[in-house]
Design a protein around this motif. Structure first.
Motif, PDB file in Angstrom:
ATOM      1  N   ALA A 199       0.818  -1.208   0.000  1.00  0.00           N
ATOM      2  CA  ALA A 199       0.000   0.000   0.000  1.00  0.00           C
ATOM      3  C   ALA A 199       0.856   1.264   0.000  1.00  0.00           C
ATOM      4  CB  ALA A 199      -0.936   0.009   1.204  1.00  0.00           C
ATOM      5  N   THR A 200       0.416   2.261  -0.761  1.00  0.00           N
ATOM      6  CA  THR A 200       1.062   3.567  -0.709  1.00  0.00           C
ATOM      7  C   THR A 200       0.837   4.204   0.657  1.00  0.00           C
ATOM      8  OG1 THR A 200       1.141   5.802  -1.652  1.00  0.00           O
ATOM      9  CG2 THR A 200      -0.978   4.681  -1.718  1.00  0.00           C
ATOM     10  N   THR A 201       1.779   5.024   1.068  1.00  0.00           N
ATOM     11  CA  THR A 201       1.629   5.740   2.341  1.00  0.00           C
ATOM     12  C   THR A 201       0.742   6.966   2.207  1.00  0.00           C
ATOM     13  OG1 THR A 201       3.539   7.165   1.899  1.00  0.00           O
ATOM     14  CG2 THR A 201       3.956   5.045   2.999  1.00  0.00           C
ATOM     15  N   HIS A 202       0.533   7.417   0.978  1.00  0.00           N
ATOM     16  CA  HIS A 202      -0.212   8.656   0.682  1.00  0.00           C
ATOM     17  C   HIS A 202       0.491   9.892   1.245  1.00  0.00           C
ATOM     18  CE1 HIS A 202      -3.624   6.539  -1.055  1.00  0.00           C
ATOM     19  NE2 HIS A 202      -3.672   5.757   0.022  1.00  0.00           N
ATOM     20  N   LYS A 203       1.746   9.755   1.655  1.00  0.00           N
ATOM     21  CA  LYS A 203       2.481  10.886   2.224  1.00  0.00           C
ATOM     22  C   LYS A 203       3.152  11.686   1.112  1.00  0.00           C
ATOM     23  CE  LYS A 203       1.650  10.012   6.593  1.00  0.00           C
ATOM     24  NZ  LYS A 203       0.792  10.928   7.392  1.00  0.00           N
ATOM     25  N   ARG A 204       2.343  12.477   0.392  1.00  0.00           N
ATOM     26  CA  ARG A 204       2.861  13.282  -0.718  1.00  0.00           C
ATOM     27  C   ARG A 204       3.882  14.312  -0.233  1.00  0.00           C
ATOM     28  NH1 ARG A 204      -2.156  13.373  -0.800  1.00  0.00           N
ATOM     29  NH2 ARG A 204      -2.397  13.125  -3.052  1.00  0.00           N
ATOM     30  N   GLU A 205       3.834  14.654   1.049  1.00  0.00           N
ATOM     31  CA  GLU A 205       4.790  15.608   1.599  1.00  0.00           C
ATOM     32  C   GLU A 205       6.228  15.120   1.479  1.00  0.00           C
ATOM     33  OE1 GLU A 205       0.810  16.177   3.292  1.00  0.00           O
ATOM     34  OE2 GLU A 205       2.154  14.425   3.186  1.00  0.00           O
ATOM     35  N   SER A 206       6.402  13.790   1.389  1.00  0.00           N
ATOM     36  CA  SER A 206       7.754  13.237   1.309  1.00  0.00           C
ATOM     37  C   SER A 206       8.503  13.722   0.072  1.00  0.00           C
ATOM     38  CB  SER A 206       7.701  11.704   1.325  1.00  0.00           C
ATOM     39  OG  SER A 206       7.038  11.208   0.175  1.00  0.00           O
ATOM     40  N   LEU A 207       7.767  14.078  -0.990  1.00  0.00           N
ATOM     41  CA  LEU A 207       8.414  14.546  -2.213  1.00  0.00           C
ATOM     42  C   LEU A 207       9.032  15.929  -2.038  1.00  0.00           C
ATOM     43  CD1 LEU A 207       5.766  13.484  -4.905  1.00  0.00           C
ATOM     44  CD2 LEU A 207       7.808  12.238  -4.180  1.00  0.00           C
ATOM     45  N   HIS A 208       8.653  16.635  -0.981  1.00  0.00           N
ATOM     46  CA  HIS A 208       9.083  18.020  -0.783  1.00  0.00           C
ATOM     47  C   HIS A 208       9.829  18.230   0.537  1.00  0.00           C
ATOM     48  CE1 HIS A 208       6.164  18.634  -4.019  1.00  0.00           C
ATOM     49  NE2 HIS A 208       5.318  17.941  -3.285  1.00  0.00           N
ATOM     50  N   ASP A 209       9.863  17.226   1.358  1.00  0.00           N
ATOM     51  CA  ASP A 209      10.421  17.313   2.708  1.00  0.00           C
ATOM     52  C   ASP A 209      11.950  17.402   2.669  1.00  0.00           C
ATOM     53  OD1 ASP A 209      11.127  17.007   5.353  1.00  0.00           O
ATOM     54  OD2 ASP A 209      10.275  14.993   5.570  1.00  0.00           O
ATOM     55  N   PRO A 210      12.546  18.493   3.161  1.00  0.00           N
ATOM     56  CA  PRO A 210      14.015  18.595   3.146  1.00  0.00           C
ATOM     57  C   PRO A 210      14.688  17.631   4.106  1.00  0.00           C
ATOM     58  CG  PRO A 210      13.065  20.440   4.350  1.00  0.00           C
ATOM     59  CD  PRO A 210      11.914  19.705   3.730  1.00  0.00           C
ATOM     60  N   HIS A 211      13.921  17.017   5.013  1.00  0.00           N
ATOM     61  CA  HIS A 211      14.478  16.084   5.999  1.00  0.00           C
ATOM     62  C   HIS A 211      14.134  14.639   5.646  1.00  0.00           C
ATOM     63  CE1 HIS A 211      14.639  19.875   8.129  1.00  0.00           C
ATOM     64  NE2 HIS A 211      13.317  19.951   8.127  1.00  0.00           N
ATOM     65  N   VAL A 212      13.700  14.403   4.434  1.00  0.00           N
ATOM     66  CA  VAL A 212      13.094  13.126   4.078  1.00  0.00           C
ATOM     67  C   VAL A 212      14.093  11.970   4.083  1.00  0.00           C
ATOM     68  CG1 VAL A 212      13.467  13.305   1.578  1.00  0.00           C
ATOM     69  CG2 VAL A 212      11.453  12.074   2.455  1.00  0.00           C
ATOM     70  N   ILE A 213      13.591  10.795   4.415  1.00  0.00           N
ATOM     71  CA  ILE A 213      14.308   9.533   4.233  1.00  0.00           C
ATOM     72  C   ILE A 213      13.839   8.953   2.901  1.00  0.00           C
ATOM     73  CG2 ILE A 213      14.718   7.228   5.160  1.00  0.00           C
ATOM     74  CD1 ILE A 213      15.795   9.491   6.901  1.00  0.00           C
ATOM     75  N   GLU A 214      14.776   8.478   2.082  1.00  0.00           N
ATOM     76  CA  GLU A 214      14.451   8.030   0.724  1.00  0.00           C
ATOM     77  C   GLU A 214      13.353   6.972   0.708  1.00  0.00           C
ATOM     78  OE1 GLU A 214      14.606   8.190  -3.354  1.00  0.00           O
ATOM     79  OE2 GLU A 214      15.684   9.477  -1.920  1.00  0.00           O
TER      80      GLU A 214
END
Length: 663
Positions: free
Chosen positions: A311-326
């Motif tokens: 399942a997708t996480t639906h966390k679209r913010e991850s595409l823009h998050d400067p602190h994101v984990i790949e």
């Protein structure tokens, strides 16, 4: 044009024979054929035809047939160069890249042969000679068969590239085809498709079709809509819940329960005759689990997560998050919505090419004025950049709107061409669905008015328009097919409904109205999508269970007739003043519970639109707006044509949105 375009979707094949070029008679695959799973001994070709004179000289054909991965490919046409032939992991696919920059329109004959065969005669007229397959672990079994098939290169319409897409002068009518009108009961159930008509089932098929839309184009145009966006109508050969169209099982065929490819072209033509364009809803992110690719996958990486549901996480913010984990990015982009919607891996270049060419093919084939892209940000970011760039290269004035369901305008704006971004990402996407504004409006009308709630929500959201490359090219809407009807969102209060509809049909952007919203359709007791997408009254005459017909007005309540006329009046305003709505918007910060904005043409043509919104009864002195009104002498109220001076004081009733034409 309908017949000729329908004729394009005919690819002829010669039956294969052993150790020699086939000499059997040609047979035809028609535009209305049922699921395209290749019969043994035949080849399916995607796209089914192409055009000379396109901006890009290359087209990649996907060939699907039994054990063709080891075949040599040749073509009999001068000017057609075979650049590459590639096999992937399945023994049943070949990808053939053609350079047609010097080709004339006409029929091509392709021949697929085994390495052991003498192909010198076949290749005599082939400028590139025969191209040998490059393999990446393809099965080597060839069965010593030969195939021959024809392929059509069509001349491109001279005006195709310059087609004009939908814009701020337009208004879009969103239709759920299965629930709008049944114009042809003979296609309600089609042999081989398990999901049959059952109007008592909220999640079942109800029988609406293309003919039903065609039959009611007069109603749509008379209301004042200039564009139609339908939920997808490509084949959905799923066992159940197929009516919505978002589980594609064939990217090149209209679902026969809606009609044929020729019917879709006819819809486009007849709509165009009434000044209405057609916007196609495209799904790039996923397919239906009934797609051929789930039985015979071209490559091991064609479907994300190795073809298994994650399942997708639906966390679209991850595409823009400067602190994101790949891994969070992968969890969003590579995950599936549900097990019946396998997630496509657009990082595969052949799949990316397939989806790009499919979009171009439908624009060209059906004469589209635009595209709406479902679940836009869920697809691979790099692919989306290439997809939009290629489409806009072929059609510089086309409009494409992406669905990005977030109420954060910074994330919405990220995808629109020309927007300020936090990275070097390149997007050619002209438009985005404006979910932030929809949320702001509903909050504004349902909250108590205070210094930081109520109508200020609208003002504050519009004040973030500096984020967008082109805010007037955003698609705005009171509701859509995935959310409760606006009448229900606003507590079935017709005054609030009027404020919402007046706002969305006069503010900046391109308004979209969901079918039935104009007659106060609602979902008071359920948030189920099948209820939200209920049958349009009057669209199902074959087994009518209601005396109400919204197309004619018969049986509508007084409120429903008033609402329908209100939308018609506001849409007529847009048609009468197209330059005004293509122009700029100016607004005053809310004051004493009153929010006022203006629309005017970029080059002053002598008219301007003023809209005043208020939730409590208010006395409003127009002198407050002297900066905007100083060059004008009078304001005519749209609802009753009453004329006021630009220095008058108005008494406005509570919960009202009043429109004036200022001259």
């Amino acid at each position: 044009m309908g017949a000729s375009r329908a004729g394009l979707l005919r690819t002829r094949f010669l039956q294969p024979s052993s150790l020699q070029i086939a000499t059997a008679a040609l047979f035809t695959v028609s535009a209305s054929t049922l699921p395209v799973y290749a019969a043994k001994g035949s080849i399916d070709v995607y796209p089914p035809n192409w055009w000379v004179g396109m901006e890009s000289p290359l087209v990649e054909l996907m060939l699907h047939g039994d054990n063709i991965a080891n075949k040599k490919v040749s073509v009999n046409r001068e000017g057609v160069v075979i650049n590459a032939v590639t096999a992937l992991d399945s023994p049943n696919y070949l990808f053939v890249t053609l350079d047609i920059s010097n080709a004339a329109s006409g029929e091509l004959i392709f021949t697929l042969t085994d390495d052991a065969e003498n192909t010198s005669n076949i290749n005599a007229n082939n400028e590139a000679g025969s191209a040998k397959v490059s393999h990446s672990s393809a099965n080597s079994s060839s069965n010593l068969l030969s195939y021959e098939f024809s392929y059509e290169l069509q001349p491109r319409d001279s005006e195709s590239k310059s087609r004009e897409g939908f814009s701020a002068k337009d208004a879009i009518y969103l239709i759920t085809p299965d629930r709008f009108a049944n114009g042809d009961s003979s296609n309600d159930d089609v042999a081989g498709y398990r999901d049959i008509v059952d109007r008592s089932n909220k999640g079942g098929r109800h029988g609406g079709d293309i003919k039903g839309i065609i039959d009611n184009l007069g109603y749509i145009a008379d209301m004042g809509f200039t564009q139609i966006w339908t939920m997808p109508m490509l084949e959905n050969a799923m066992a159940k819940y197929s009516y919505h169209g978002y589980s594609t099982t064939d990217f090149y065929q209209i679902d026969p329960r809606f009609g044929t490819n020729a019917d879709y072209v006819t819809l486009s033509e007849k709509a165009n005759e009434q000044g209405v364009g057609i916007i196609m809803d495209m799904v790039l992110n996923h397919i239906g689990s009934g797609h051929l690719w789930m039985e015979d996958t071209p490559s091991d990486d064609w479907i994300n997560n190795e073809g298994n549901f994650v399942a997708t996480t639906h966390k679209r913010e991850s595409l823009h998050d400067p602190h994101v984990i790949e891994s969070d990015i992968e969890g969003f982009s590579d995950g599936w919505f549900v097990p019946t919607m396998p997630d496509l891996n657009q990082k595969n270049p052949h799949l990316a090419n397939y989806l790009i060419q499919n979009a171009i093919w439908w624009v060209e084939f059906a004469g589209l004025s635009g595209i709406r892209v479902d679940t836009y940000s869920y697809s691979d970011k790099g692919f989306l950049s290439k997809w939009t760039a290629r489409l806009m290269s072929e059609y510089p004035s086309l409009n494409i709107v992406g669905e990005e369901w977030t109420i954060n305008p910074a994330i919405t704006a990220y995808w629109q061409a020309g927007s300020h971004r936090h990275d070097e990402y390149v997007s050619a996407l002209p438009s985005v669905m404006d979910f932030p504004l929809q949320a702001a409006l509903t909050s504004a009308l349902t909250q108590e008015e205070s210094w930081n709630t109520g109508l200020g929500n609208i003002y504050e959201t519009l004040a973030t328009d500096f984020l967008y490359g082109d805010p007037n090219n955003l698609v705005i809407f009171p509701d859509n097919h995935d959310m409760s009807r606006i009448f229900t969102q606003l507590g079935h209060d017709i005054d609030k409904w009027n404020m919402a509809m007046t706002f969305f049909l006069t503010t900046r952007g391109i308004p979209q109205v969901f079918y039935g919203t104009e007659i106060l359709m609602a979902n008071p007791d359920s948030s189920d999508h099948g209820i939200i997408r209920s049958d349009f009254p009057g669209g199902f005459k074959q087994n009518s269970d209601s005396a109400v017909n919204a197309f004619t007005g018969e049986g509508l309540s007084q409120d429903e007739r008033w609402a329908q006329q209100r939308v018609k009046t506001l849409l007529a305003l847009r048609q009468n003043y197209p330059n005004v709505f293509m122009g700029e918007m100016k607004h005053y910060a809310p004051h004493d519970g009153v929010y006022t904005y203006f629309r005017r043409a970029e080059e002053d043509d002598g008219s301007m639109i003023m809209v005043i919104m208020n939730k409590q009864e208010a006395k409003v002195s127009l002198a407050r707006y002297s900066t905007m009104l100083s060059k004008y002498t009078q304001a005519t109220r749209l609802s009753d044509k009453t004329v006021f001076g630009v220095d008058d004081t108005l008494t406005l009733p509570p919960m009202s949105a009043t429109v004036f034409v200022v001259n």
